[in-house]
Design a protein around this motif. Structure first.
Motif, PDB file in Angstrom:
ATOM      1  N   ASP A  46       0.855  -1.187   0.000  1.00  0.00           N
ATOM      2  CA  ASP A  46       0.000   0.000   0.000  1.00  0.00           C
ATOM      3  C   ASP A  46       0.887   1.231   0.000  1.00  0.00           C
ATOM      4  O   ASP A  46       1.532   1.543   0.998  1.00  0.00           O
ATOM      5  CB  ASP A  46      -0.923  -0.009   1.227  1.00  0.00           C
ATOM      6  N   ASP A  47       0.926   1.941  -1.127  1.00  0.00           N
ATOM      7  CA  ASP A  47       1.831   3.082  -1.285  1.00  0.00           C
ATOM      8  C   ASP A  47       1.432   4.231  -0.374  1.00  0.00           C
ATOM      9  O   ASP A  47       2.284   4.901   0.203  1.00  0.00           O
ATOM     10  CB  ASP A  47       1.827   3.536  -2.747  1.00  0.00           C
ATOM     11  N   ASP A  48       0.122   4.491  -0.258  1.00  0.00           N
ATOM     12  CA  ASP A  48      -0.340   5.616   0.558  1.00  0.00           C
ATOM     13  C   ASP A  48      -0.031   5.413   2.037  1.00  0.00           C
ATOM     14  O   ASP A  48       0.444   6.321   2.722  1.00  0.00           O
ATOM     15  CB  ASP A  48      -1.845   5.835   0.376  1.00  0.00           C
ATOM     16  N   ALA A  49      -0.299   4.210   2.530  1.00  0.00           N
ATOM     17  CA  ALA A  49      -0.087   3.924   3.953  1.00  0.00           C
ATOM     18  C   ALA A  49       1.349   3.497   4.243  1.00  0.00           C
ATOM     19  O   ALA A  49       1.738   3.384   5.410  1.00  0.00           O
ATOM     20  CB  ALA A  49      -1.047   2.826   4.420  1.00  0.00           C
ATOM     21  N   HIS A  50       2.144   3.279   3.203  1.00  0.00           N
ATOM     22  CA  HIS A  50       3.521   2.782   3.341  1.00  0.00           C
ATOM     23  C   HIS A  50       3.537   1.502   4.173  1.00  0.00           C
ATOM     24  O   HIS A  50       4.292   1.348   5.128  1.00  0.00           O
ATOM     25  CB  HIS A  50       4.439   3.835   3.963  1.00  0.00           C
ATOM     26  N   GLU A  51       2.657   0.558   3.778  1.00  0.00           N
ATOM     27  CA  GLU A  51       2.544  -0.724   4.483  1.00  0.00           C
ATOM     28  C   GLU A  51       2.694  -1.865   3.493  1.00  0.00           C
ATOM     29  O   GLU A  51       2.300  -1.774   2.328  1.00  0.00           O
ATOM     30  CB  GLU A  51       1.185  -0.840   5.168  1.00  0.00           C
ATOM     31  N   VAL A  52       3.280  -2.962   3.996  1.00  0.00           N
ATOM     32  CA  VAL A  52       3.429  -4.180   3.205  1.00  0.00           C
ATOM     33  C   VAL A  52       2.953  -5.350   4.045  1.00  0.00           C
ATOM     34  O   VAL A  52       3.301  -5.461   5.232  1.00  0.00           O
ATOM     35  CB  VAL A  52       4.893  -4.400   2.774  1.00  0.00           C
ATOM     36  N   PHE A  53       2.147  -6.224   3.431  1.00  0.00           N
ATOM     37  CA  PHE A  53       1.659  -7.418   4.116  1.00  0.00           C
ATOM     38  C   PHE A  53       1.917  -8.642   3.242  1.00  0.00           C
ATOM     39  O   PHE A  53       1.768  -8.594   2.025  1.00  0.00           O
ATOM     40  CB  PHE A  53       0.151  -7.326   4.383  1.00  0.00           C
ATOM     41  N   ARG A  54       2.329  -9.724   3.880  1.00  0.00           N
ATOM     42  CA  ARG A  54       2.368 -11.040   3.230  1.00  0.00           C
ATOM     43  C   ARG A  54       1.350 -11.887   3.964  1.00  0.00           C
ATOM     44  O   ARG A  54       1.558 -12.305   5.118  1.00  0.00           O
ATOM     45  CB  ARG A  54       3.768 -11.654   3.329  1.00  0.00           C
ATOM     46  N   GLY A  55       0.196 -12.087   3.350  1.00  0.00           N
ATOM     47  CA  GLY A  55      -0.920 -12.691   4.054  1.00  0.00           C
ATOM     48  C   GLY A  55      -1.370 -11.755   5.165  1.00  0.00           C
ATOM     49  O   GLY A  55      -1.621 -10.567   4.932  1.00  0.00           O
TER      50      GLY A  55
ATOM     51  N   ARG B 123       0.594 -11.114   7.764  1.00  0.00           N
ATOM     52  CA  ARG B 123       1.815 -10.661   8.437  1.00  0.00           C
ATOM     53  C   ARG B 123       2.275  -9.318   7.874  1.00  0.00           C
ATOM     54  O   ARG B 123       2.527  -9.196   6.682  1.00  0.00           O
ATOM     55  CB  ARG B 123       2.917 -11.712   8.265  1.00  0.00           C
ATOM     56  N   GLU B 124       2.386  -8.316   8.761  1.00  0.00           N
ATOM     57  CA  GLU B 124       2.892  -7.024   8.315  1.00  0.00           C
ATOM     58  C   GLU B 124       4.411  -7.072   8.265  1.00  0.00           C
ATOM     59  O   GLU B 124       5.063  -7.616   9.149  1.00  0.00           O
ATOM     60  CB  GLU B 124       2.440  -5.907   9.253  1.00  0.00           C
ATOM     61  N   ILE B 125       4.986  -6.479   7.216  1.00  0.00           N
ATOM     62  CA  ILE B 125       6.429  -6.502   6.996  1.00  0.00           C
ATOM     63  C   ILE B 125       6.956  -5.085   7.083  1.00  0.00           C
ATOM     64  O   ILE B 125       6.499  -4.194   6.359  1.00  0.00           O
ATOM     65  CB  ILE B 125       6.760  -7.113   5.623  1.00  0.00           C
ATOM     66  N   ASP B 126       7.907  -4.871   7.966  1.00  0.00           N
ATOM     67  CA  ASP B 126       8.490  -3.539   8.180  1.00  0.00           C
ATOM     68  C   ASP B 126       9.666  -3.344   7.234  1.00  0.00           C
ATOM     69  O   ASP B 126      10.644  -4.092   7.287  1.00  0.00           O
ATOM     70  CB  ASP B 126       8.934  -3.407   9.645  1.00  0.00           C
ATOM     71  N   LEU B 127       9.580  -2.338   6.359  1.00  0.00           N
ATOM     72  CA  LEU B 127      10.634  -2.076   5.382  1.00  0.00           C
ATOM     73  C   LEU B 127      11.160  -0.656   5.525  1.00  0.00           C
ATOM     74  O   LEU B 127      10.409   0.261   5.841  1.00  0.00           O
ATOM     75  CB  LEU B 127      10.102  -2.251   3.947  1.00  0.00           C
ATOM     76  N   SER B 128      12.449  -0.484   5.248  1.00  0.00           N
ATOM     77  CA  SER B 128      13.015   0.856   5.154  1.00  0.00           C
ATOM     78  C   SER B 128      12.486   1.516   3.882  1.00  0.00           C
ATOM     79  O   SER B 128      11.970   0.837   2.986  1.00  0.00           O
ATOM     80  CB  SER B 128      14.543   0.790   5.114  1.00  0.00           C
ATOM     81  N   PRO B 129      12.601   2.846   3.747  1.00  0.00           N
ATOM     82  CA  PRO B 129      12.107   3.494   2.529  1.00  0.00           C
ATOM     83  C   PRO B 129      12.698   2.938   1.243  1.00  0.00           C
ATOM     84  O   PRO B 129      11.997   2.772   0.247  1.00  0.00           O
ATOM     85  CB  PRO B 129      12.499   4.964   2.740  1.00  0.00           C
ATOM     86  N   THR B 130      13.997   2.614   1.248  1.00  0.00           N
ATOM     87  CA  THR B 130      14.598   2.099   0.023  1.00  0.00           C
ATOM     88  C   THR B 130      14.181   0.656  -0.244  1.00  0.00           C
ATOM     89  O   THR B 130      13.945   0.271  -1.394  1.00  0.00           O
ATOM     90  CB  THR B 130      16.131   2.227   0.085  1.00  0.00           C
ATOM     91  N   GLU B 131      14.055  -0.156   0.797  1.00  0.00           N
ATOM     92  CA  GLU B 131      13.526  -1.510   0.614  1.00  0.00           C
ATOM     93  C   GLU B 131      12.120  -1.446   0.023  1.00  0.00           C
ATOM     94  O   GLU B 131      11.755  -2.223  -0.864  1.00  0.00           O
ATOM     95  CB  GLU B 131      13.499  -2.244   1.955  1.00  0.00           C
ATOM     96  N   PHE B 132      11.328  -0.509   0.521  1.00  0.00           N
ATOM     97  CA  PHE B 132       9.964  -0.326   0.036  1.00  0.00           C
ATOM     98  C   PHE B 132       9.971   0.039  -1.451  1.00  0.00           C
ATOM     99  O   PHE B 132       9.205  -0.508  -2.250  1.00  0.00           O
ATOM    100  CB  PHE B 132       9.282   0.779   0.853  1.00  0.00           C
ATOM    101  N   LYS B 133      10.863   0.953  -1.835  1.00  0.00           N
ATOM    102  CA  LYS B 133      10.941   1.391  -3.234  1.00  0.00           C
ATOM    103  C   LYS B 133      11.381   0.239  -4.132  1.00  0.00           C
ATOM    104  O   LYS B 133      10.865   0.071  -5.245  1.00  0.00           O
ATOM    105  CB  LYS B 133      11.917   2.562  -3.344  1.00  0.00           C
ATOM    106  N   LEU B 134      12.330  -0.569  -3.668  1.00  0.00           N
ATOM    107  CA  LEU B 134      12.791  -1.713  -4.441  1.00  0.00           C
ATOM    108  C   LEU B 134      11.663  -2.730  -4.619  1.00  0.00           C
ATOM    109  O   LEU B 134      11.420  -3.223  -5.733  1.00  0.00           O
ATOM    110  CB  LEU B 134      13.995  -2.363  -3.756  1.00  0.00           C
ATOM    111  N   LEU B 135      10.971  -3.044  -3.539  1.00  0.00           N
ATOM    112  CA  LEU B 135       9.872  -4.001  -3.636  1.00  0.00           C
ATOM    113  C   LEU B 135       8.779  -3.479  -4.573  1.00  0.00           C
ATOM    114  O   LEU B 135       8.215  -4.229  -5.372  1.00  0.00           O
ATOM    115  CB  LEU B 135       9.284  -4.284  -2.250  1.00  0.00           C
ATOM    116  N   ARG B 136       8.521  -2.196  -4.493  1.00  0.00           N
ATOM    117  CA  ARG B 136       7.505  -1.591  -5.349  1.00  0.00           C
ATOM    118  C   ARG B 136       7.878  -1.757  -6.827  1.00  0.00           C
ATOM    119  O   ARG B 136       7.031  -2.097  -7.661  1.00  0.00           O
ATOM    120  CB  ARG B 136       7.350  -0.101  -5.013  1.00  0.00           C
ATOM    121  N   TYR B 137       9.140  -1.557  -7.155  1.00  0.00           N
ATOM    122  CA  TYR B 137       9.597  -1.700  -8.532  1.00  0.00           C
ATOM    123  C   TYR B 137       9.456  -3.151  -8.995  1.00  0.00           C
ATOM    124  O   TYR B 137       9.008  -3.421 -10.119  1.00  0.00           O
ATOM    125  CB  TYR B 137      11.043  -1.225  -8.653  1.00  0.00           C
TER     126      TYR B 137
END
Length: 237
Positions: free
Chosen positions: A144-153, A155-169
């Motif tokens: 979720d780009d707006d909330a800056h959240e990532v879930f696998r099932g 489970r919420e996954i805590d990512l740094s801003p750059t990890e988030f950008k990489l995963l998004r790409y």
């Protein structure tokens, strides 16, 4: 003359008064709002009170080192990007900083132009992109780009801003092999002086967080000699 709106608010942390003053003055001149701290404890207090857009953080501080400060910030839910200042041109030191949730590093002695360029690059790559649908989904992985959240099932996954950008790409290009050069260009926006090992490090960090449940199929894959891809279950054989 009307004062310009600051480009971003920065927290600058260094225990050397001369460096702290030089950085603060130069960054204000470049168009940033700057708050300063001379040690780790003060940095944590300023981060809470000032809510900066980015921190420039010296690794070697007299009380709490910069890596520990970063861990405490991330544990407290503060995910603004962090640019480390390190006195050592040491790959292990740099990788350690990125592992704890940093986004970039500059080695002392540094040029002020380089610091400003790195800050702007980090801010560009960590800002959410505007789009109609801010949610990306591949199998049970949701970003979720707006909330800056990532879930696998569930489970919420805590990512740094750059990890988030990489995963998004990766999620914007499911089942497509992306080369290290493509990832550097789209995620880092410059080539780290040709240091493609940064991509390997970040892919490794993402795998530990995304693919760490043996009950779930791995999503991030390596094509040796080619690059990396996020592969959905319907493409597995």
């Amino acid at each position: 003359m009307n004062a310009k709106t600051p480009e971003a608010k920065l927290l600058v942390v260094d225990d050397e008064p001369n460096i702290l003053e030089l950085l603060a003055t130069s960054l204000r001149f470049a168009g940033f709002e700057v708050v300063t701290a001379a040690n780790g404890r003060d940095a944590l207090l300023k981060a809470e009170a000032e809510e900066p857009d980015l921190a420039v953080l010296d690794v070697m501080l007299p009380d709490i080192d910069g890596f520990s400060v970063t861990r405490k910030l991330r544990a407290a839910g503060r995910h603004f990007p962090i640019l480390f200042l390190t006195a050592k041109d040491d790959t292990d030191d740099k990788v350690a900083g990125l592992t704890v949730g940093g986004d970039d590093y500059v080695t002392k002695p540094f040029s002020l132009d380089e610091v400003v360029a790195r800050i702007r690059a980090v801010l560009r790559r960590t800002q959410p992109l505007e789009e109609e649908d801010s949610r990306l989904k591949v199998d049970d992985l949701v970003l979720d780009d707006d909330a800056h959240e990532v879930f696998r099932g569930n489970r919420e996954i805590d990512l740094s801003p750059t990890e988030f950008k990489l995963l998004r790409y990766l999620m914007l290009n499911p089942n497509r092999v992306l080369s290290k050069a493509q990832i550097l260009d789209h995620v880092w926006e410059y080539d780290f002086n040709g240091d493609a090992s940064i991509v390997e490090s970040y892919i490794s960090y993402l795998r530990r967080k995304i693919d760490n449940d043996p009950e779930q199929p791995s999503l991030i894959h390596t094509k040796r000699g080619v690059g990396y891809l996020l592969r959905s279950s319907d493409k597995r054989h």
